[in-house]
Design an enzyme around this catalytic site. Structure first.
Site, PDB file in Angstrom:
ATOM      1  N   GLU A   1      24.948  40.111  46.476  1.00 36.98           N
ATOM      2  CA  GLU A   1      25.476  39.687  45.166  1.00 36.98           C
ATOM      3  C   GLU A   1      25.283  38.181  44.949  1.00 36.98           C
ATOM      4  O   GLU A   1      24.961  37.442  45.882  1.00 36.98           O
ATOM      5  CB  GLU A   1      26.961  40.051  45.026  1.00 36.98           C
ATOM      6  CG  GLU A   1      27.857  39.345  46.027  1.00 36.98           C
ATOM      7  CD  GLU A   1      29.277  39.135  45.527  1.00 36.98           C
ATOM      8  OE1 GLU A   1      29.447  38.606  44.407  1.00 36.98           O
ATOM      9  OE2 GLU A   1      30.214  39.472  46.261  1.00 36.98           O
TER      10      GLU A   1
ATOM     11  N   LYS B   1      29.876  34.588  35.159  1.00 40.38           N
ATOM     12  CA  LYS B   1      30.229  35.624  36.143  1.00 40.38           C
ATOM     13  C   LYS B   1      30.111  36.970  35.439  1.00 40.38           C
ATOM     14  O   LYS B   1      30.836  37.246  34.480  1.00 40.38           O
ATOM     15  CB  LYS B   1      31.658  35.384  36.636  1.00 40.38           C
ATOM     16  CG  LYS B   1      32.214  36.483  37.517  1.00 40.38           C
ATOM     17  CD  LYS B   1      33.675  36.209  37.866  1.00 40.38           C
ATOM     18  CE  LYS B   1      34.362  37.460  38.360  1.00 40.38           C
ATOM     19  NZ  LYS B   1      35.817  37.264  38.506  1.00 40.38           N
TER      20      LYS B   1
ATOM     21  N   SER C   1      40.275  45.127  39.432  1.00 41.69           N
ATOM     22  CA  SER C   1      38.861  44.752  39.357  1.00 41.69           C
ATOM     23  C   SER C   1      37.974  45.928  38.973  1.00 41.69           C
ATOM     24  O   SER C   1      38.171  47.060  39.438  1.00 41.69           O
ATOM     25  CB  SER C   1      38.397  44.210  40.714  1.00 41.69           C
ATOM     26  OG  SER C   1      37.006  43.964  40.682  1.00 41.69           O
ATOM     27  N   ALA C   2      36.966  45.624  38.162  1.00 44.66           N
ATOM     28  CA  ALA C   2      35.945  46.628  37.820  1.00 44.66           C
ATOM     29  C   ALA C   2      35.156  47.065  39.051  1.00 44.66           C
ATOM     30  O   ALA C   2      34.471  48.084  39.020  1.00 44.66           O
ATOM     31  CB  ALA C   2      35.000  46.068  36.756  1.00 44.66           C
TER      32      ALA C   2
ATOM     33  N   LYS D   1      40.780  40.257  50.463  1.00 38.30           N
ATOM     34  CA  LYS D   1      41.747  39.190  50.721  1.00 38.30           C
ATOM     35  C   LYS D   1      43.128  39.583  50.243  1.00 38.30           C
ATOM     36  O   LYS D   1      43.275  40.302  49.262  1.00 38.30           O
ATOM     37  CB  LYS D   1      41.345  37.935  49.957  1.00 38.30           C
ATOM     38  CG  LYS D   1      40.237  37.178  50.580  1.00 38.30           C
ATOM     39  CD  LYS D   1      40.123  35.804  49.948  1.00 38.30           C
ATOM     40  CE  LYS D   1      38.911  35.108  50.488  1.00 38.30           C
ATOM     41  NZ  LYS D   1      37.790  35.084  49.562  1.00 38.30           N
TER      42      LYS D   1
HETATM   43  N1  PSU Z   1      36.497  38.335  46.722  1.00 47.47           N
HETATM   44  C1  PSU Z   1      36.087  37.454  47.661  1.00 47.47           C
HETATM   45  N2  PSU Z   1      34.973  36.709  47.416  1.00 47.47           N
HETATM   46  C2  PSU Z   1      34.271  36.826  46.232  1.00 47.47           C
HETATM   47  C3  PSU Z   1      34.723  37.781  45.251  1.00 47.47           C
HETATM   48  C4  PSU Z   1      35.830  38.510  45.549  1.00 47.47           C
HETATM   49  O1  PSU Z   1      36.704  37.337  48.713  1.00 47.47           O
HETATM   50  O2  PSU Z   1      33.282  36.103  46.051  1.00 47.47           O
HETATM   51  C5  PSU Z   1      33.947  37.944  43.976  1.00 47.47           C
HETATM   52  C6  PSU Z   1      32.986  39.150  44.078  1.00 47.47           C
HETATM   53  O3  PSU Z   1      31.829  38.865  43.326  1.00 47.47           O
HETATM   54  C7  PSU Z   1      33.786  40.258  43.429  1.00 47.47           C
HETATM   55  C8  PSU Z   1      34.467  39.503  42.309  1.00 47.47           C
HETATM   56  O4  PSU Z   1      33.000  41.320  42.948  1.00 47.47           O
HETATM   57  O5  PSU Z   1      34.850  38.271  42.892  1.00 47.47           O
HETATM   58  C9  PSU Z   1      35.675  40.245  41.758  1.00 47.47           C
HETATM   59  O6  PSU Z   1      36.102  39.619  40.581  1.00 47.47           O
HETATM   60  P1  PSU Z   1      37.168  40.362  39.622  1.00 47.47           P
HETATM   61  O7  PSU Z   1      38.426  40.435  40.434  1.00 47.47           O
HETATM   62  O8  PSU Z   1      37.288  39.465  38.427  1.00 47.47           O
HETATM   63  O9  PSU Z   1      36.595  41.700  39.311  1.00 47.47           O
HETATM   64 MN    MN Z   2      40.403  41.163  36.956  1.00 44.23          MN
END
Ligand code: PSU
Ligand code: MN
Length: 312
Positions: free
Chosen positions: A30, A92, A146-147, A165
């Site tokens: 990614e 993003k 998250s998606a 995390k």
């Molecule tokens: N968690 C981590 N490191 C990251 C991400 C999540 O420990 O870099 C990043 C990844 O790209 C993940 C995204 O897909 O954040 C999730 O974002 P959101 O919660 O907005 O879907």
């Molecule tokens: Mn979110």
């Protein structure tokens, strides 16, 4: 099984296209981790070292992003450098952001969700990352899920991560993965790893001890037509793990600040990641780099085992 041909809207270097057509093992990577997950220049150094590690293992790396509006699988070193330098200046891109980014001719860094989408459309079955997104703490009020979890529920890619995390609600994250039918496979562990830490006290669905056993589950799931991903949880090596109490304190602090500042939506995860990294100092970045490298090695071994299992 014939490899599926890539979607015509996907840009890919010719060498990668040929390798995929020949059935070579490929690992997707990614790019939000590059733009929003780590500071420059460590983000670029890590992205390049991870690609080199995958090659050393006998597989082919393919870093994923949207470049000038084109969904791209297999970035050049110059493109990785570009995204790393622009950092949070690039969009993003999760599933909902793909149309805007493509129609607007913009550069976008792909999350776990959108990297899965592009990987699947390119015919890449294995993807290595650091940590996935999940159910946020307080999601009962914010609805912030998250998606990445939706995507794991519907797109056929195996995702290797170091767990999630504790900025997230991990028990709720596991519940959603169960609902969506996503196997959570602990690699040589019975517990969900906590990204910086090897343990969380939460059980995975199943412990598997070899890349071949993981590949066999990918085959079983997809040969039977079950849509969706598999999540492989690979704990950070002991030598690079961090003490849980130091991280927990930083997370509590970061969550308080997020509430106070009213940060939400797609900014929530980058805000929390950046604050936790600041509050724990450089140690957490070193751990982050080591665990991504560790995931890349395992993903390469899984991609190789998966391709071998097709030849039988
Ligand atoms: N968690 C981590 N490191 C990251 C991400 C999540 O420990 O870099 C990043 C990844 O790209 C993940 C995204 O897909 O954040 C999730 O974002 P959101 O919660 O907005 O879907
Ligand atoms: Mn979110």
């Amino acid at each position: 099984m014939m490899p599926a041909s890539p979607h015509p809207m996907i840009a890919m270097p010719a060498a990668l296209r040929e390798a995929l057509a020949d059935g070579a093992p490929v690992v997707a990577l990614e790019s939000t981790i590059i733009s929003h997950g780590m500071p420059y220049p460590q983000n670029v150094e890590t992205a390049l070292s991870v690609e080199a590690l995958i090659r050393d293992q006998g597989a082919i790396p393919a870093t994923v992003a949207v470049m000038g509006g084109r969904p791209t699988v297999g970035l050049s070193s110059a493109e990785i450098q570009h995204l790393g330098q622009k950092g949070r200046g690039v969009i993003k891109v999760s599933r909902r952001d793909l149309p805007r980014c493509m129609a607007g001719g913009l550069d976008g860094a792909t999350t776990v969700a959108s990297t899965m989408i592009l990987a699947a459309r390119a015919g890449v079955a294995v993807f290595a990352t650091g940590g996935i997104g999940g159910v946020h703490r307080g999601a009962e009020d914010s609805f912030d899920v998250s998606a990445d979890l939706e995507e794991l529920g519907q797109t056929n890619v195996a995702v290797v991560c170091a767990g999630a995390k504790a900025i997230l609600d991990l028990p709720k994250t596991l519940e959603v993965l169960e609902t969506k039918g996503v196997p959570v496979l602990g690699y040589q562990t019975d517990e969900l790893p906590g990204f910086y830490t090897r343990t969380t006290g939460l059980p995975v669905d199943q412990r598997l001890d070899s890349p071949e056993a993981i590949a066999a589950q990918m085959r079983a799931k997809w040969d039977f037509g079950l849509q969706g991903g598999l999540l492989i949880a690979n704990p950070v090596p002991q030598a690079h793990a961090m003490p849980a109490d130091a991280i927990d304190a930083a997370i509590e602090q970061a969550l308080k600040e997020m509430d106070a500042q009213g940060v939400g939506g797609k900014l929530a995860t980058p805000f929390l990641l950046a604050r936790v990294a600041e509050l724990t100092g450089g140690d957490s970045l070193a751990t982050n780099i080591k665990l991504v490298e560790n995931n890349a090695r395992l993903a390469a071994a899984i991609a190789i085992a998966y391709n071998k299992s097709a030849e039988r």
